[in-house]
Write an enzyme that holds these catalytic residues in place. Structure first.
Site, mmCIF file in Angstrom:
data_model
loop_
_atom_site.group_PDB
_atom_site.id
_atom_site.type_symbol
_atom_site.label_atom_id
_atom_site.label_comp_id
_atom_site.label_asym_id
_atom_site.label_seq_id
_atom_site.Cartn_x
_atom_site.Cartn_y
_atom_site.Cartn_z
ATOM 1 N N ASP A 78 0.839 -1.205 0.000
ATOM 2 C CA ASP A 78 0.000 0.000 0.000
ATOM 3 C C ASP A 78 0.876 1.258 0.000
ATOM 4 O OD1 ASP A 78 0.878 -0.026 2.624
ATOM 5 O OD2 ASP A 78 -1.106 0.171 3.523
ATOM 6 N N SER A 79 2.198 1.049 0.002
ATOM 7 C CA SER A 79 3.125 2.167 -0.225
ATOM 8 C C SER A 79 2.846 2.824 -1.573
ATOM 9 C CB SER A 79 4.580 1.686 -0.171
ATOM 10 O OG SER A 79 4.766 0.572 -1.022
ATOM 11 N N ASP A 118 -0.887 -6.400 -0.090
ATOM 12 C CA ASP A 118 -0.973 -5.677 1.173
ATOM 13 C C ASP A 118 -2.430 -5.321 1.438
ATOM 14 O OD1 ASP A 118 0.412 -4.689 3.299
ATOM 15 O OD2 ASP A 118 1.247 -2.951 2.253
ATOM 16 N N LYS A 162 -0.666 -9.440 3.344
ATOM 17 C CA LYS A 162 0.098 -8.900 4.478
ATOM 18 C C LYS A 162 -0.805 -7.938 5.229
ATOM 19 C CE LYS A 162 3.376 -5.581 4.054
ATOM 20 N NZ LYS A 162 2.792 -4.535 4.933
ATOM 21 N N GLU A 176 -0.926 -5.314 8.967
ATOM 22 C CA GLU A 176 -0.137 -4.664 10.019
ATOM 23 C C GLU A 176 -0.772 -4.874 11.393
ATOM 24 O OE1 GLU A 176 0.448 -0.516 9.062
ATOM 25 O OE2 GLU A 176 1.141 -0.975 7.036
ATOM 26 N N GLU A 184 9.736 -3.538 10.534
ATOM 27 C CA GLU A 184 10.074 -2.254 9.917
ATOM 28 C C GLU A 184 10.598 -1.262 10.954
ATOM 29 O OE1 GLU A 184 7.219 -0.625 7.177
ATOM 30 O OE2 GLU A 184 8.274 1.295 7.061
HETATM 31 O O1 KIV Z 1 3.543 -1.061 1.665
HETATM 32 C C1 KIV Z 1 4.712 -1.477 1.596
HETATM 33 O O2 KIV Z 1 5.405 -1.303 0.589
HETATM 34 C C2 KIV Z 1 5.237 -2.192 2.752
HETATM 35 C C3 KIV Z 1 6.705 -2.513 2.740
HETATM 36 C C4 KIV Z 1 7.472 -1.308 2.952
HETATM 37 C C5 KIV Z 1 7.039 -3.583 3.707
HETATM 38 O O3 KIV Z 1 4.528 -2.482 3.651
#
Ligand code: KIV
Length: 266
Positions: free
Chosen positions: A46-47, A85, A114, A116, A183
């Protein structure tokens, strides 16, 4: 031909002490480049809210936007493991909604998701894995909690915080997570976590002892330079190259040297 990387391969890597390499990818062209480089795991992170959409943080990224990018990546990838994500609010509601949203990513070709957080997501990790959806956990600096954490800052600085991080990592493992991203935590803390769990730890700003490393693709290629954290190494300077190329194109169009006879039909 090398077969597709699986979560079992990643867990084997930890036992064999062979590092896992993960980068983010958001579209088909970059996914092909990443795969050609032999990278094990692609995270559709989600970056993308920051590096693709130009937002200040990841909080406004939606399920539909993530699905759009996951589809692009999975359409191009043949061998790397693709992880999607889960965006903010896609797993914070009911467990049923969280499992449904995670399942949607598998329907468009991701092999895992993934998410958090620690204790608050254990029930979600448990339910997802029960339904056959592999989950990568994410601890330490969790960008979706940027306001709660008071900014993007290094986590687990005190002894008690390190102990809590270790407990959190053990808890996500016990809940069923197949790996955990660490992280922005100190190298010693990350080493302790790595030794305390049997699932692989993937570090980003967490030192060399982690079982693998992940970087944001636009950071490592030097495409995104609005904010460069200490843990980023730019292995290329593609933004500089792109600006140079575009300036040259502009100059040639203005000077009528492009298109030349080579780029012109008779
Ligand atoms: O969203 C993302 O790119 C991430 C990575 C930095 C681990 O969570």
């Amino acid at each position: 031909m090398k077969s597709r990387t699986t979560i079992i391969d990643l867990q084997k890597r930890k036992r064999q002490a062979k590092k896992i390499v993960m980068v983010t990818a958001y579209d088909a062209t970059f996914a092909r480049i990443v795969e050609e480089a032999g990278i094990d795991v692609m995270l559709v992170g989600d970056s993308l809210g920051v590096v693709v959409q130009g937002k200040d943080d990841t909080l406004s990224v939606t399920m539909e936007e993530m699905l759009y990018h996951v589809r692009m990546v999975t359409s191009a990838v043949r061998k790397s493991l693709v992880i999607a994500d889960m965006p903010f609010l896609s797993y914070q509601g009911t467990i049923e909604d969280a499992v449904y949203n995670a399942g949607r990513f598998l329907q468009v070709g991701a092999a895992a998701v993934k998410l958090e957080g620690s204790h608050v997501v254990l029930d979600r990790i448990g339910a997802m894995t029960e339904f056959g959806i592999p989950v990568m956990a994410h601890l330490g600096m969790t960008p979706q909690s940027v306001h709660q954490l008071g900014g993007y800052r290094v986590q687990a600085k005190s002894r008690s915080d390190v102990d809590r991080l270790i407990e959190d990592a053990k808890a996500v493992e016990a809940a069923g997570a197949f790996a955990v991203v660490l992280e922005a935590v100190g190298a010693d803390a990350a080493k302790e976590v790595t030794e305390a769990v049997s699932i692989p730890t993937i570090g980003i700003g967490a030192g060399v002892a982690c079982d693998g490393q992940v970087l944001v693709l636009y950071d490592l290629l030097g495409l995104f330079d609005a904010f460069v954290p200490k843990f980023v190494k730019q292995y290329a300077h593609l933004k500089t190259d792109a600006v140079k190329a575009l300036r040259e194109f502009k100059q040639e169009v203005e000077g009528e040297t492009f298109p030349s006879s080579r780029e012109t039909y008779d």
